[in-house]
Scaffold this motif. Structure first.
Motif, short mmCIF file in Angstrom:
data_model
loop_
_atom_site.label_atom_id
_atom_site.label_comp_id
_atom_site.label_asym_id
_atom_site.label_seq_id
_atom_site.Cartn_x
_atom_site.Cartn_y
_atom_site.Cartn_z
N GLU A 158 0.83 -1.20 0.00
CA GLU A 158 0.00 0.00 0.00
C GLU A 158 0.87 1.26 0.00
O GLU A 158 2.09 1.19 0.18
CB GLU A 158 -0.95 -0.07 1.19
CG GLU A 158 -1.94 -1.23 1.04
CD GLU A 158 -2.85 -1.39 2.24
OE1 GLU A 158 -3.86 -0.67 2.30
OE2 GLU A 158 -2.54 -2.24 3.10
N ASP A 182 -9.02 6.17 -1.25
CA ASP A 182 -9.65 5.23 -0.34
C ASP A 182 -10.25 4.03 -1.07
O ASP A 182 -10.81 3.14 -0.44
CB ASP A 182 -10.75 5.92 0.47
CG ASP A 182 -11.86 6.49 -0.41
OD1 ASP A 182 -11.62 6.72 -1.62
OD2 ASP A 182 -12.96 6.73 0.12
N PRO A 184 -10.06 0.55 -2.66
CA PRO A 184 -9.18 -0.61 -2.73
C PRO A 184 -9.18 -1.22 -4.14
O PRO A 184 -10.18 -1.19 -4.85
CB PRO A 184 -9.77 -1.59 -1.71
CG PRO A 184 -11.21 -1.20 -1.61
CD PRO A 184 -11.26 0.28 -1.83
N ASN A 190 -12.43 -9.74 -1.33
CA ASN A 190 -12.43 -9.04 -0.05
C ASN A 190 -11.69 -7.72 -0.23
O ASN A 190 -10.53 -7.57 0.20
CB ASN A 190 -11.75 -9.90 1.03
CG ASN A 190 -11.73 -9.23 2.38
OD1 ASN A 190 -12.56 -8.36 2.67
ND2 ASN A 190 -10.79 -9.63 3.22
N PRO A 191 -12.31 -6.73 -0.85
CA PRO A 191 -11.61 -5.48 -1.20
C PRO A 191 -11.20 -4.70 0.05
O PRO A 191 -12.05 -4.24 0.80
CB PRO A 191 -12.65 -4.71 -2.01
CG PRO A 191 -13.69 -5.71 -2.41
CD PRO A 191 -13.70 -6.72 -1.33
N ARG A 192 -9.88 -4.58 0.24
CA ARG A 192 -9.42 -3.84 1.42
C ARG A 192 -8.06 -3.19 1.23
O ARG A 192 -7.63 -2.43 2.10
CB ARG A 192 -9.38 -4.76 2.64
CG ARG A 192 -8.49 -5.97 2.48
CD ARG A 192 -8.62 -6.96 3.64
NE ARG A 192 -7.77 -8.13 3.47
CZ ARG A 192 -6.50 -8.20 3.81
NH1 ARG A 192 -5.91 -7.14 4.38
NH2 ARG A 192 -5.81 -9.30 3.62
N ARG A 193 -7.37 -3.44 0.10
CA ARG A 193 -6.02 -2.89 -0.07
C ARG A 193 -5.88 -2.19 -1.42
O ARG A 193 -6.35 -2.69 -2.44
CB ARG A 193 -4.97 -4.00 0.02
CG ARG A 193 -4.98 -4.79 1.30
CD ARG A 193 -3.95 -5.90 1.26
NE ARG A 193 -2.59 -5.36 1.24
CZ ARG A 193 -1.54 -6.00 0.75
NH1 ARG A 193 -1.68 -7.20 0.20
NH2 ARG A 193 -0.34 -5.46 0.78
#
Length: 236
Positions: A158, A182, A184, A190-193
């Motif tokens: 990231e 913001d 991902p 699992n969208p988080r990064r």
């Protein structure tokens, strides 16, 4: 104001296609619907019959192969017929025993009458020890470019990470420019990064940025495509 004064438009997609392990019909439809001028592919064909497979992938997108493939270890640069490619080169990063080979692809391009740019794509290691050295090698090539750079890469970290900071130094992060940092890019399940970067020379204006999250993109790969609209400065 003339078209040259306003800048020359260019639409770019950066896309880790997960080695085409997912829904390839959805993958082709996603790119065709975006109507890009250039696509920077990570995890493209790099093994058996890679030339034919790269050409077939480009054709499914409605594009042609500019550079990359096996010599760039799966990094692939694809262009529309609107873009003229004047030179290409590939780079391989030093092999760390027990790790995957990594590399980068570069193309010198012209769009319109005289809007010149360097298109670059890479995919850095998942190993946090190995990754900074690869970032430094990639950055050295970007800094040496004679024309404004458009760099797209799966950096596998990231923006707070050291490799990202190295590659991004002196360049504009398209997501930040459009206040969308913001969003991902990984994973579709699992969208988080945000690990997929689109970085451009400050002389290039970012006018649009999107991480395309649709049912179709969730079937097409494990990464979302990054879609960016740019205005390039004329060289004349």
């Amino acid at each position: 104001m003339t078209a040259g004064d306003a800048g020359v438009p260019l639409r770019v997609v950066s896309y880790n296609i997960h080695s085409q392990r997912d829904d390839t019909a959805a993958l082709a439809a996603v790119v065709r619907e975006a109507k890009p001028d250039v696509v920077v592919v990570q995890e493209g064909p790099r093994r058996f019959r890679w030339r034919q497979r790269s050409a077939a992938l480009a054709e499914s997108f409605g594009l042609v192969v500019a550079a990359g493939g096996l010599p760039a270890l799966g990094n692939l640069l694809l262009t529309s017929l609107r873009v003229r490619v004047t030179a290409t080169r590939c780079q391989r990063f030093p092999l760390t025993p027990g790790r995957h080979l990594r590399g980068a692809a570069y193309a010198e391009c012209v769009v319109g009458r005289d809007a010149r740019f360097t298109l670059a794509g890479s995919h850095l290691s998942t190993d946090p020890v190995e990754r900074p050295g690869q970032a430094a090698l990639f950055k050295r090539e970007l800094d040496a470019a004679a024309t404004p750079v458009i760099a797209a890469a799966d950096l596998n970290e990231e923006p707070a990470g050291p490799a990202w900071a190295t590659v991004a130094r002196g360049l504009t992060d398209a997501a930040v420019a459009m206040d969308r940092a913001d969003r991902p890019t990984y994973s579709c399940a699992n969208p988080r990064r945000r690990i997929d970067a689109l970085l451009v020379d400050p002389r290039i204006t970012v006018v649009g940025y999107d991480v395309v999250d649709t049912p179709q993109t969730r079937r097409a790969s494990d990464h979302f495509p990054v879609l960016v609209d740019l205005l390039l400065p004329a060289s004349g």
